[in-house]
Structure formats: structure tokens, C-alpha cells
Design an enzyme around this catalytic site. Sequence first.
Site, PDB file in Angstrom:
ATOM      1  N   ARG A   1     -13.827  -4.337   3.894  1.00  0.00           N
ATOM      2  CA  ARG A   1     -12.517  -4.866   3.930  1.00  0.00           C
ATOM      3  C   ARG A   1     -13.219  -4.336   5.852  1.00  0.00           C
ATOM      4  O   ARG A   1     -12.334  -3.393   6.147  1.00  0.00           O
ATOM      5  CB  ARG A   1     -11.928  -3.682   3.887  1.00  0.00           C
ATOM      6  CG  ARG A   1     -10.835  -3.332   3.330  1.00  0.00           C
ATOM      7  CD  ARG A   1     -10.606  -1.935   2.804  1.00  0.00           C
ATOM      8  NE  ARG A   1      -8.972  -1.960   3.423  1.00  0.00           N
ATOM      9  CZ  ARG A   1      -8.165  -2.062   4.171  1.00  0.00           C
ATOM     10  NH1 ARG A   1      -8.344  -3.758   4.086  1.00  0.00           N
ATOM     11  NH2 ARG A   1      -7.792  -1.753   5.229  1.00  0.00           N
TER      12      ARG A   1
ATOM     13  N   HIS B   1      -8.868   6.913   1.743  1.00  0.00           N
ATOM     14  CA  HIS B   1      -9.968   7.118   2.944  1.00  0.00           C
ATOM     15  C   HIS B   1     -10.149   8.369   3.863  1.00  0.00           C
ATOM     16  O   HIS B   1     -10.570   8.823   4.441  1.00  0.00           O
ATOM     17  CB  HIS B   1      -8.452   7.642   4.124  1.00  0.00           C
ATOM     18  CG  HIS B   1      -8.445   7.458   5.749  1.00  0.00           C
ATOM     19  ND1 HIS B   1      -8.398   7.764   6.840  1.00  0.00           N
ATOM     20  CD2 HIS B   1      -8.158   5.826   6.759  1.00  0.00           C
ATOM     21  CE1 HIS B   1      -8.642   7.184   8.001  1.00  0.00           C
ATOM     22  NE2 HIS B   1      -7.876   5.915   7.810  1.00  0.00           N
TER      23      HIS B   1
ATOM     24  N   GLU C   1     -13.984  -0.570   6.253  1.00  0.00           N
ATOM     25  CA  GLU C   1     -13.324  -0.345   7.408  1.00  0.00           C
ATOM     26  C   GLU C   1     -14.073   0.672   9.031  1.00  0.00           C
ATOM     27  O   GLU C   1     -14.481  -0.322   9.713  1.00  0.00           O
ATOM     28  CB  GLU C   1     -11.839  -0.431   7.656  1.00  0.00           C
ATOM     29  CG  GLU C   1     -11.722   0.927   7.639  1.00  0.00           C
ATOM     30  CD  GLU C   1     -10.319   1.621   7.390  1.00  0.00           C
ATOM     31  OE1 GLU C   1      -9.576   1.231   6.642  1.00  0.00           O
ATOM     32  OE2 GLU C   1      -9.494   2.773   8.476  1.00  0.00           O
TER      33      GLU C   1
ATOM     34  N   TRP D   1     -11.643  11.856   8.904  1.00  0.00           N
ATOM     35  CA  TRP D   1     -10.335  12.518   9.738  1.00  0.00           C
ATOM     36  C   TRP D   1      -9.522  10.969   8.806  1.00  0.00           C
ATOM     37  O   TRP D   1      -8.076  11.240   8.325  1.00  0.00           O
ATOM     38  CB  TRP D   1     -10.088  11.268  10.945  1.00  0.00           C
ATOM     39  CG  TRP D   1      -8.779  11.107  11.463  1.00  0.00           C
ATOM     40  CD1 TRP D   1      -8.861  12.547  12.558  1.00  0.00           C
ATOM     41  CD2 TRP D   1      -7.666  10.481  11.693  1.00  0.00           C
ATOM     42  NE1 TRP D   1      -6.559  12.078  12.876  1.00  0.00           N
ATOM     43  CE2 TRP D   1      -6.547  10.835  12.054  1.00  0.00           C
ATOM     44  CE3 TRP D   1      -7.937   8.833  11.398  1.00  0.00           C
ATOM     45  CZ2 TRP D   1      -5.649   9.910  12.332  1.00  0.00           C
ATOM     46  CZ3 TRP D   1      -7.020   8.449  11.387  1.00  0.00           C
ATOM     47  CH2 TRP D   1      -5.695   8.556  11.645  1.00  0.00           C
TER      48      TRP D   1
ATOM     49  N   TYR E   1      -3.291  11.461   5.037  1.00  0.00           N
ATOM     50  CA  TYR E   1      -3.434  10.696   6.162  1.00  0.00           C
ATOM     51  C   TYR E   1      -2.581   9.662   5.314  1.00  0.00           C
ATOM     52  O   TYR E   1      -2.211   9.042   4.089  1.00  0.00           O
ATOM     53  CB  TYR E   1      -4.508   9.905   5.801  1.00  0.00           C
ATOM     54  CG  TYR E   1      -4.756   8.341   5.850  1.00  0.00           C
ATOM     55  CD1 TYR E   1      -5.280   8.303   7.256  1.00  0.00           C
ATOM     56  CD2 TYR E   1      -4.539   7.393   5.054  1.00  0.00           C
ATOM     57  CE1 TYR E   1      -5.131   6.646   7.822  1.00  0.00           C
ATOM     58  CE2 TYR E   1      -4.783   6.210   5.157  1.00  0.00           C
ATOM     59  CZ  TYR E   1      -4.621   5.255   7.001  1.00  0.00           C
ATOM     60  OH  TYR E   1      -4.806   4.087   7.237  1.00  0.00           O
TER      61      TYR E   1
ATOM     62  N   GLU F   1      -8.754   1.897  -1.532  1.00  0.00           N
ATOM     63  CA  GLU F   1     -10.092   1.754  -0.810  1.00  0.00           C
ATOM     64  C   GLU F   1     -10.577   2.664  -0.160  1.00  0.00           C
ATOM     65  O   GLU F   1      -9.800   4.412  -0.321  1.00  0.00           O
ATOM     66  CB  GLU F   1      -8.951   1.306   0.541  1.00  0.00           C
ATOM     67  CG  GLU F   1      -9.192   1.243   1.978  1.00  0.00           C
ATOM     68  CD  GLU F   1      -8.343   1.281   2.764  1.00  0.00           C
ATOM     69  OE1 GLU F   1      -7.411   0.275   2.093  1.00  0.00           O
ATOM     70  OE2 GLU F   1      -8.509   0.671   4.064  1.00  0.00           O
TER      71      GLU F   1
ATOM     72  N   ARG G   1       1.042  -0.958  -0.113  1.00  0.00           N
ATOM     73  CA  ARG G   1       0.056   0.283   0.247  1.00  0.00           C
ATOM     74  C   ARG G   1       1.101   0.975   0.296  1.00  0.00           C
ATOM     75  O   ARG G   1       2.014   1.719   1.129  1.00  0.00           O
ATOM     76  CB  ARG G   1      -0.670   0.178   1.364  1.00  0.00           C
ATOM     77  CG  ARG G   1      -1.901   1.244   0.759  1.00  0.00           C
ATOM     78  CD  ARG G   1      -2.435   1.227   3.002  1.00  0.00           C
ATOM     79  NE  ARG G   1      -2.364   2.288   3.288  1.00  0.00           N
ATOM     80  CZ  ARG G   1      -2.395   2.853   4.582  1.00  0.00           C
ATOM     81  NH1 ARG G   1      -3.717   2.857   4.873  1.00  0.00           N
ATOM     82  NH2 ARG G   1      -2.417   3.342   5.034  1.00  0.00           N
TER      83      ARG G   1
ATOM     84  N   ASP H   1      -5.252   4.026  -0.473  1.00  0.00           N
ATOM     85  CA  ASP H   1      -6.214   4.292   0.588  1.00  0.00           C
ATOM     86  C   ASP H   1      -6.927   5.711   0.832  1.00  0.00           C
ATOM     87  O   ASP H   1      -6.178   6.432   0.993  1.00  0.00           O
ATOM     88  CB  ASP H   1      -5.706   3.703   1.978  1.00  0.00           C
ATOM     89  CG  ASP H   1      -7.048   4.112   2.982  1.00  0.00           C
ATOM     90  OD1 ASP H   1      -8.003   4.829   2.369  1.00  0.00           O
ATOM     91  OD2 ASP H   1      -7.132   3.106   3.977  1.00  0.00           O
TER      92      ASP H   1
ATOM     93  N   GLU I   1      -4.090  -7.317   5.167  1.00  0.00           N
ATOM     94  CA  GLU I   1      -3.183  -6.371   5.066  1.00  0.00           C
ATOM     95  C   GLU I   1      -2.407  -6.801   6.806  1.00  0.00           C
ATOM     96  O   GLU I   1      -3.368  -7.085   7.456  1.00  0.00           O
ATOM     97  CB  GLU I   1      -4.242  -5.692   5.806  1.00  0.00           C
ATOM     98  CG  GLU I   1      -3.335  -4.018   5.901  1.00  0.00           C
ATOM     99  CD  GLU I   1      -4.375  -2.744   6.786  1.00  0.00           C
ATOM    100  OE1 GLU I   1      -4.131  -1.704   6.716  1.00  0.00           O
ATOM    101  OE2 GLU I   1      -5.725  -2.800   7.535  1.00  0.00           O
TER     102      GLU I   1
END
Length: 432
Positions: free
Chosen positions: A309, A238, A288, A432, A184, A262, A173, A236, A365
Amino acid sequence: MTESHDAVQPFVPAAWEPSGGMPALRITDVKVILTAPDNIRLVVVKVLTSEPGLYGVGCASYTTRPAAVKSAIEEYLRPLLLGRDPNDIEDIWQVGHISGYWRTGPILMNALSGIDMALWDIKGKRAGMPVYQLLGGKVRRAAPVYSHASGRDPQEVEEQAIALMEQGYRYVRCQVDVPGNATYGVDEEEGPRQPYPPHLRARQGTWDTAAYARAVPRLFDHLRSRLGEEVGLLHDIHERLPPILAIGLAKELERFHLFFLEDPFAPEDNGYFPFLRQQTSTPIAMGELYVNQAEYVPLIKDRLIDFIRCHISAIGGITPARKLAAYCEFFGVRTAWHGPGDVSPVGHAANLALDLSCSNFGIQEWFRFGEAAREVFPGTPEVRDGMLWSNERPGLGVDIDEALAARYPLPEHPLNGAFPEVRQPDGTVIRW
Ligand code: CS2
Ligand code: MG
């Protein structure tokens, strides 16, 4: 005289004992252990039974609200569980889930997970089998994993990726810093961390979405030209982009053939997935932050994502995760369970039990735990040749050394472990 409410005993289905000819077993205690061996807040649950020495461990790590999970377990689930038969995993999960009337949410689901994983651990120990055997047995030798590379610029990310590839990792990643921004994923050190969590130092600050959306294609252009096509590359987002910019980025990245992209959207923006799907074939991983089946079932049924995920403890443990994995199989969606440092080694072992036994496994992961975490959690699974291997011990195969765990209390923190805010330059707070 009517019986007072306090006198009502929990209903324990006596007709079901003893199960399978085994001696009757009871839950005698439930303990919550908070520990941070790598300076990452972890919540681990220990379920003790009436058989001397027989207990199970589970992961309930909600790293930003550990005290709330502890309280949910000690004050609400423990009284519900004492005296029950730990064999009744499904029944106990259902009882715990509905006993508060209002359901799901990360606190309750993590609390339930701690119990649930511990019960699977107990069942495995009792059967003398690793949990993956209880889930149907191995469909692969080991689980291919990805690990994280990041850096201040594409060159640094490349160096970290090469270092991982030299260790045998075939999937990496990659996250790059957006200079001057609270980016991030770039300050994430693996292994032991500074006592003051890096996210509090580094991620507090501002965020320029357009600069980020420009930086990521440049990163992958650089990486593909240096690393070639064979290595699996992941990224990601995020939830850091407005949805239409995330769609644009996914399209731009198509030519770099990512293994997956992601969290392009926040869970609240689930409605954008059909548009994303129509625009690009970049494989999409999501989930997630999900805690409720109403969030993920529609995406799977409509074939809008490629990898699920979820953070297994945030959806309630192995019991719901194995159902989710089976449901995904019918729709060609593969699993990529969340595996950062704020999933304890016990949680990683639960991920692995599913990875080894689900035919629709995609990737795992992996967080490279430091020495302290490995000591606190004997039996932590190991990566060899880019894959995570079971240690083949009965149950989840991971224990917690309570005396050692107590030497790593949760670090002092001005926000008690909560994440500090990230803002746009005009001051607007963002996810975040
Ligand atoms: C990340 C996580 O691993 C991932 O994919 O999204 O590191 C996430 O930021 C943390 O678990 C939050 O505590
Ligand atoms: Mg993520």
C-alpha cells in the site's frame, strides 16, 4: 591550472541522443506548484521541455512538509536536470537518487517522484499514449476502488456505507469514533474542507488503545449483520495499537471476513509480521509510510503481507513502483496503492496507470475530490460503477491549471501543516 569545482558541467550522455529517431529534446525548466484546492496541501511538479508546449506533471505531495519538498526540487534536483534528455527516465531517477549520497527519506523520494511522474507524462504525450500503455497495456477495463465511511457510532458508519453502496461502491473502509478520544479516520470529510484543517481541530487529544480495540469488533459485528457478506469491508488501524493488541484485533476480526486490515503495525515494528501471520488469516495491507526498499522487500519475500500500500510519491514515483509491483507479483502480493486526499489527482492518475497494467492489482483507495480540485486538475479520473476509469488521454491525462491553482494557496496554519500530537491519557505522545 585546475578547473574550479563550479566550472564542472553536469555530464549529459551525448552518445544517447537522439533517442529512437525522435528529435533531440531537453529539459528546460522544473517548476514546483503548491496548492490546496480542497484545503489539503498538495505539491505538483511541472517539467518543461525544449519542444514548445510539451511538458509533464508529477505528484510530490508530502502534505506535512510541502516546503521541504519544494526546496529539495528547486535547489538540488532542478540544477541536476536542466539540459538532460527527458526520455531518460530510468537514468534520471538513478542520478537523482544517488546525487545526495544519503538516500531515500520522504522528502527526497517525493521530490524524485514529482520529476519521475512528469517524465512518464512527457513520454506518454510524445508517444500519443496513456501511461498505462507504456507499462504494458491494460489487463482490466477499470480499477475497482474503495471509499471511506465513518461515524460517531456503528449506526452512522452503516448509513455512510449504504450511501456509498448506493452510488455503486462495492468496497468500503469503515472507521468508528471512540468517544472522548482523538480517533483516526472519523473526522475525514471528503471533498472541500474547512480552511482550518479538521485534523488540527479533531485529532488533537488523547487516545485509549483498549477502548479502540473493543470498539472495532463491535463495529464490524454491526456492519456484517446489517450489510450482509457481499460488500468488501476494510479497516485501517493506522499504527494505533501496541503490536500484541493489533494481533489480537486481527484475530477477532477474522470472522467478519475483511477485504483487508491496514497498517496493523508501525514500520518500526515490521518484525511482528511473522507472528501476526501465524495467528490469523485476516488479509493484511501495509505500507503507506514506507520510503525505503529495505522496509518492504523482506515482507514481500517472506509472504507476510497480502497487499502493498505504498504512497507512490513517497517511494520515488512510477519508476520504483512498477518494479515493486512486478516483484510483488512473484510472491502473490497484490497492490493497493495509497489514495487519500493528500495524493493529488496527478498522483491518483499515476496509481491508475499501474492499476490498469499490473495483473497483481488488488484494489485502489479513492478520495472523492471536491469541485475545486477537479477544476484545478482537469482530467482527474472519474469513478463509475465502483471503478476508476482512465480518461484515455496521452500521458497521465491530468493537467494543472496554474492560474486556478494559485487561487488556492496553502492555508495558514499554526504548525505550517504539520500534524498536532496525539497523547495517551498519562501524556505520552503516540503515533498519529
Ligand atoms: C490513511 C491516510 O488513506 C489512508 O489509508 O492512512 O488518510 C493518511 O492518514 C494520510 O494520508 C496522512 O496524511
Ligand atoms: Mg492508511
